[in-house]
Structure formats: C-alpha cells, structure tokens
Design a protein around this motif. Sequence first.
Motif, mmCIF file in Angstrom:
data_model
loop_
_atom_site.group_PDB
_atom_site.id
_atom_site.type_symbol
_atom_site.label_atom_id
_atom_site.label_comp_id
_atom_site.label_asym_id
_atom_site.label_seq_id
_atom_site.Cartn_x
_atom_site.Cartn_y
_atom_site.Cartn_z
ATOM 1 N N GLN A 31 0.860 -1.191 0.000
ATOM 2 C CA GLN A 31 0.000 0.000 0.000
ATOM 3 C C GLN A 31 0.895 1.238 0.000
ATOM 4 O OE1 GLN A 31 -1.860 -1.257 3.780
ATOM 5 N NE2 GLN A 31 -1.240 0.713 4.623
ATOM 6 N N GLN A 32 0.539 2.182 -0.815
ATOM 7 C CA GLN A 32 1.254 3.460 -0.923
ATOM 8 C C GLN A 32 2.712 3.317 -1.375
ATOM 9 O OE1 GLN A 32 -0.079 4.751 3.065
ATOM 10 N NE2 GLN A 32 -1.057 6.477 2.035
ATOM 11 N N VAL A 33 3.029 2.150 -1.922
ATOM 12 C CA VAL A 33 4.299 1.933 -2.634
ATOM 13 C C VAL A 33 3.966 1.028 -3.822
ATOM 14 C CG1 VAL A 33 5.860 2.176 -0.650
ATOM 15 C CG2 VAL A 33 4.902 -0.077 -1.195
ATOM 16 N N THR A 34 4.901 0.879 -4.763
ATOM 17 C CA THR A 34 4.651 -0.018 -5.884
ATOM 18 C C THR A 34 4.600 -1.469 -5.394
ATOM 19 O OG1 THR A 34 6.994 -0.346 -6.379
ATOM 20 C CG2 THR A 34 5.896 1.529 -7.453
ATOM 21 N N MET A 35 3.904 -2.303 -6.165
ATOM 22 C CA MET A 35 3.840 -3.732 -5.823
ATOM 23 C C MET A 35 5.235 -4.325 -5.750
ATOM 24 S SD MET A 35 0.841 -5.039 -8.388
ATOM 25 C CE MET A 35 1.708 -4.315 -9.798
ATOM 26 N N GLU A 36 6.074 -3.945 -6.721
ATOM 27 C CA GLU A 36 7.429 -4.485 -6.768
ATOM 28 C C GLU A 36 8.208 -4.125 -5.498
ATOM 29 O OE1 GLU A 36 6.640 -3.013 -11.064
ATOM 30 O OE2 GLU A 36 5.786 -2.723 -9.077
ATOM 31 N N LYS A 37 8.065 -2.897 -5.040
ATOM 32 C CA LYS A 37 8.745 -2.459 -3.820
ATOM 33 C C LYS A 37 8.238 -3.249 -2.616
ATOM 34 C CE LYS A 37 11.071 0.327 -1.003
ATOM 35 N NZ LYS A 37 12.536 0.253 -0.919
ATOM 36 N N ALA A 38 6.912 -3.354 -2.493
ATOM 37 C CA ALA A 38 6.312 -4.042 -1.346
ATOM 38 C C ALA A 38 6.776 -5.496 -1.251
ATOM 39 C CB ALA A 38 4.782 -3.988 -1.443
ATOM 40 N N PHE A 39 6.743 -6.197 -2.379
ATOM 41 C CA PHE A 39 7.045 -7.628 -2.352
ATOM 42 C C PHE A 39 8.540 -7.926 -2.431
ATOM 43 C CE2 PHE A 39 2.520 -7.770 -3.148
ATOM 44 C CZ PHE A 39 2.115 -8.850 -2.372
ATOM 45 N N SER A 40 9.352 -6.915 -2.756
ATOM 46 C CA SER A 40 10.805 -7.086 -2.712
ATOM 47 C C SER A 40 11.349 -6.855 -1.303
ATOM 48 C CB SER A 40 11.493 -6.105 -3.671
ATOM 49 O OG SER A 40 11.152 -6.376 -5.002
ATOM 50 N N SER A 41 10.634 -6.073 -0.514
ATOM 51 C CA SER A 41 11.131 -5.688 0.808
ATOM 52 C C SER A 41 11.343 -6.846 1.784
ATOM 53 C CB SER A 41 10.214 -4.626 1.428
ATOM 54 O OG SER A 41 10.433 -3.379 0.793
ATOM 55 N N PRO A 42 10.523 -7.921 1.763
ATOM 56 C CA PRO A 42 10.798 -9.031 2.681
ATOM 57 C C PRO A 42 12.187 -9.639 2.485
ATOM 58 C CG PRO A 42 8.555 -9.179 1.920
ATOM 59 C CD PRO A 42 9.211 -8.091 1.116
ATOM 60 N N ALA A 43 12.665 -9.694 1.239
ATOM 61 C CA ALA A 43 14.008 -10.223 0.991
ATOM 62 C C ALA A 43 15.066 -9.313 1.604
ATOM 63 C CB ALA A 43 14.254 -10.367 -0.516
ATOM 64 N N VAL A 44 14.851 -8.005 1.508
ATOM 65 C CA VAL A 44 15.780 -7.042 2.106
ATOM 66 C C VAL A 44 15.730 -7.148 3.627
ATOM 67 C CG1 VAL A 44 16.442 -4.603 2.232
ATOM 68 C CG2 VAL A 44 15.450 -5.506 0.123
ATOM 69 N N LEU A 45 14.519 -7.320 4.150
ATOM 70 C CA LEU A 45 14.350 -7.474 5.598
ATOM 71 C C LEU A 45 15.123 -8.700 6.098
ATOM 72 C CD1 LEU A 45 12.982 -6.679 8.299
ATOM 73 C CD2 LEU A 45 10.996 -8.040 7.577
ATOM 74 N N ALA A 46 14.988 -9.818 5.385
ATOM 75 C CA ALA A 46 15.703 -11.051 5.766
ATOM 76 C C ALA A 46 17.210 -10.834 5.715
ATOM 77 C CB ALA A 46 15.287 -12.191 4.842
ATOM 78 N N GLU A 47 17.659 -10.149 4.685
ATOM 79 C CA GLU A 47 19.090 -9.867 4.531
ATOM 80 C C GLU A 47 19.602 -9.020 5.693
ATOM 81 O OE1 GLU A 47 21.138 -7.160 1.345
ATOM 82 O OE2 GLU A 47 20.579 -9.040 0.381
ATOM 83 N N ARG A 48 18.838 -7.998 6.060
ATOM 84 C CA ARG A 48 19.254 -7.112 7.152
ATOM 85 C C ARG A 48 19.188 -7.807 8.510
ATOM 86 N NH1 ARG A 48 16.498 -1.319 5.202
ATOM 87 N NH2 ARG A 48 17.775 -1.132 3.318
ATOM 88 N N MET A 49 18.303 -8.806 8.620
ATOM 89 C CA MET A 49 18.201 -9.569 9.868
ATOM 90 C C MET A 49 19.146 -10.766 9.857
ATOM 91 S SD MET A 49 14.109 -9.411 10.764
ATOM 92 C CE MET A 49 14.356 -10.065 12.425
ATOM 93 N N LYS A 50 19.932 -10.869 8.767
ATOM 94 C CA LYS A 50 20.929 -11.944 8.616
ATOM 95 C C LYS A 50 20.309 -13.340 8.770
ATOM 96 C CE LYS A 50 24.862 -9.110 10.061
ATOM 97 N NZ LYS A 50 24.176 -7.822 9.888
ATOM 98 N N THR A 51 19.217 -13.549 8.023
ATOM 99 C CA THR A 51 18.548 -14.842 8.064
ATOM 100 C C THR A 51 18.020 -15.193 6.677
ATOM 101 O OG1 THR A 51 16.780 -16.123 9.114
ATOM 102 C CG2 THR A 51 16.301 -13.813 8.680
ATOM 103 N N LYS A 52 17.863 -16.485 6.398
ATOM 104 C CA LYS A 52 17.301 -16.909 5.111
ATOM 105 C C LYS A 52 15.787 -16.972 5.189
ATOM 106 C CE LYS A 52 21.159 -19.462 3.108
ATOM 107 N NZ LYS A 52 21.640 -20.781 2.636
ATOM 108 N N THR A 53 15.282 -17.301 6.387
ATOM 109 C CA THR A 53 13.843 -17.420 6.579
ATOM 110 C C THR A 53 13.409 -16.492 7.715
ATOM 111 O OG1 THR A 53 13.977 -19.741 5.914
ATOM 112 C CG2 THR A 53 11.956 -19.041 7.010
ATOM 113 N N LEU A 54 12.423 -15.664 7.457
ATOM 114 C CA LEU A 54 11.939 -14.738 8.490
ATOM 115 C C LEU A 54 11.222 -15.505 9.595
ATOM 116 C CD1 LEU A 54 10.679 -11.920 6.105
ATOM 117 C CD2 LEU A 54 12.616 -11.773 7.686
ATOM 118 N N ASP A 55 11.371 -15.032 10.813
ATOM 119 C CA ASP A 55 10.838 -15.711 11.996
ATOM 120 C C ASP A 55 9.865 -14.780 12.717
ATOM 121 O OD1 ASP A 55 10.433 -16.765 14.571
ATOM 122 O OD2 ASP A 55 12.420 -17.674 14.615
#
Length: 199
Positions: A31-55
């Motif tokens: 919401q209020q961002v592009t679909m591509e941005k929204a659905f790409s962000s979980p991968a960035v979140l995982a990378e920043r949390m240093k994990t392959k799978t979000l918990d």
Amino acid sequence: MATLHLTGNDKADDVLSKDPLALLIGMLLDQQVTMEKAFSSPAVLAERMKTKTLDAKKIASMAPEKLAEIFSTPPALHRFPGSMATRTQQMCAALVAEYGGRAEAVWTGVKSGDELLARLQALPGFGEQKAKIFLALLGKQLGIRPKGWREAAGTYGEDKVFRSVADIVDSASLSKVRSYKQQMKAELKSGAAKAAAGR
C-alpha cells in the motif's frame, strides 16, 4: 510452495516462494508503494536480519525501535517505514498468539473460502480488500483452494482479470496489473476532482 514471479527480481521472488511469512509481509506492505517495492522488501528485511527465513517470533519479540531502524535504513523498506515496522510487528505477534508463529497455518486446514477470508481479515493490517487479494493469490498461484474460495475473493478471484498481484505470473502480466492499478488511480483522482468542483 510454488515458484512466484511477483517482483521482476529473481532473488526477491525466491524468498517469497520459499517463505510464507515473507509473502504475508509483502502483502501487508502493499500500500502506498509499488507492488514491486512491497514484495521485494521481505528479501531485504531477511538480509538485514541476517537470516534466510523470516521468523515471526523473533520479529514479534524485537525492540520496536530496532525493527523501525531496520525498516528505515536507506533504502527504506517502505514509504512509511516506522508505521509499517509497527504493523509488521503487530501481525507477527498475532501469528505467534494464534498460529504458533507459522504464517502458513493461517491457510492450512481451512474448510471454506469464507473461513480463510475471516482468518486473513483478523490479521493486523489486513482490511477486506487486502484479505481478498491475498486469498486470490493463494488460490490462483499456490493451490490453496478451500470450497468457495473464488466467491470469497470477489472480483480478485476471477480468471484473467489482471487486477492484482494474484494475477502476476511473469513480466507481461506484471505490466497489465500495473496498468490496471494506474487506471484505477487516475479514475479515483478524476472522481475526487469532479466531486470537489461540484461543491
């Protein structure tokens, strides 16, 4: 899970395909961002949390300011990183409380489309429209099809309509959905302008 092609980015799509929580967070952020941005962000979140799978348990128990910092670090994960970090944490807390922290448990074993819709709408940050789009995504692309799922998803459950992320399977369909969203936005803007002029 099936292989998804929602972002145009293979790495981000791979995370969405393998991690149900990542997919749920992507929908939350859409919401209020592009679909591509929204659905790409979980991968960035995982990378920043240093994990392959979000918990979900880890996210739910984090210090809110720490998660907000992760969301806000340039490039920010959302146009409104602070509020979306809060919403993500609230959703993860709900998953921990109701489903043992397992995102896929939201749609596992449901008996009907209406039951699944109700479960999705009960999640923090999921209104009726967002819940229907995600329900359509589950049905069309992941084979989660309880009785009456198309009806519960409303117009998003229809085939070949290219109205939402549920219909994106490649770059061509991504372009069609993007065009539809832009058209809807323009119509809303035009309607609001006419209403203002008529006052």
